[in-house]
Design an enzyme around this catalytic site. Sequence first.
Site, PDB file in Angstrom:
ATOM      1  N   ASP A 162      51.455  34.787  39.785  1.00  0.00           N
ATOM      2  CA  ASP A 162      50.823  35.706  40.723  1.00  0.00           C
ATOM      3  C   ASP A 162      49.612  35.055  41.395  1.00  0.00           C
ATOM      4  O   ASP A 162      49.120  34.008  40.979  1.00  0.00           O
ATOM      5  CB  ASP A 162      50.474  37.040  40.059  1.00  0.00           C
ATOM      6  CG  ASP A 162      49.497  36.910  38.903  1.00  0.00           C
ATOM      7  OD1 ASP A 162      48.901  35.837  38.747  1.00  0.00           O
ATOM      8  OD2 ASP A 162      49.342  37.890  38.152  1.00  0.00           O
ATOM      9  N   LYS A 163      49.150  35.663  42.457  1.00  0.00           N
ATOM     10  CA  LYS A 163      48.118  35.082  43.320  1.00  0.00           C
ATOM     11  C   LYS A 163      46.846  34.702  42.575  1.00  0.00           C
ATOM     12  O   LYS A 163      46.268  33.636  42.822  1.00  0.00           O
ATOM     13  CB  LYS A 163      47.810  36.054  44.469  1.00  0.00           C
ATOM     14  CG  LYS A 163      46.960  35.462  45.568  1.00  0.00           C
ATOM     15  CD  LYS A 163      46.875  36.424  46.743  1.00  0.00           C
ATOM     16  CE  LYS A 163      46.067  35.834  47.893  1.00  0.00           C
ATOM     17  NZ  LYS A 163      46.034  36.737  49.069  1.00  0.00           N
TER      18      LYS A 163
END
Length: 253
Positions: free
Chosen positions: A106-107
């Site tokens: 994820d980011k």
Amino acid sequence: MEENLKRINKFLSEVGYCSRREADKLIDAGRVTINGEVPEMGTKIGPNDIVHVDGELIKNTKEEFVYLAFNKPIGIVCTTDTRVEKDNIIDFIKYPKRIFPIGRLDKPSEGLILLTDDGDIVNKILRASNNHDKEYLVTVDKPISQTFLKHMSEGVPILDTITKKCEVEKLGTYEFRIILTQGLNRQIRRMCEYLNYNVEALKRVRIMNIKLDMPVGEYRELTETEFKELSDLLEDSTQEIMTPTKPSRKDKK
């Protein structure tokens, strides 16, 4: 003949355009055509059918596959849709061939992610039932207790399931190592949140036999040795797929 037909998502995967999962999304969005017509999900094609994605002709020609290990920085998004995400992994790497990530980080997370143009190997690595290790270093917002370690290792309820038992090791007051064989959405963050901890830093340092050994933001090709070990680990996987070809370059020193 029927044996010469294959599903359109498998075709797009085999020629290295994208993974089967991503192909299904493209088909569902109406961005794929077969002989000028938008197909239904699961449509099969033959050798003489003409496939386009967003108007681009997809040819069934294949060079040797590419296998990259990349140290993803925080803030980069693991998507191949360069039209949607500005800070996407494809634009960041700028690799000269079309490649796509195997799985996601994820980011807000950083660390190891593999990229390839071999769509078939993606499915094998992603199958949780194959028990393929992924190792992470995690920093949380308060001191780690033995109760926390016990629950994390034995499984906690998230996303309508109980996470698989896993290996968890305390490294410091706020840091632990965890080895997962699952790939649930934001799994570690959700597990910690369930136990009233917040993740402050998350780094993936290993996928199966591939270890994180390059600076943040840089990538390298898998070595011949790594690829051979990876292939051996995948041999007993439950999903039957085509055996990938060897990387073309020699081991890096």
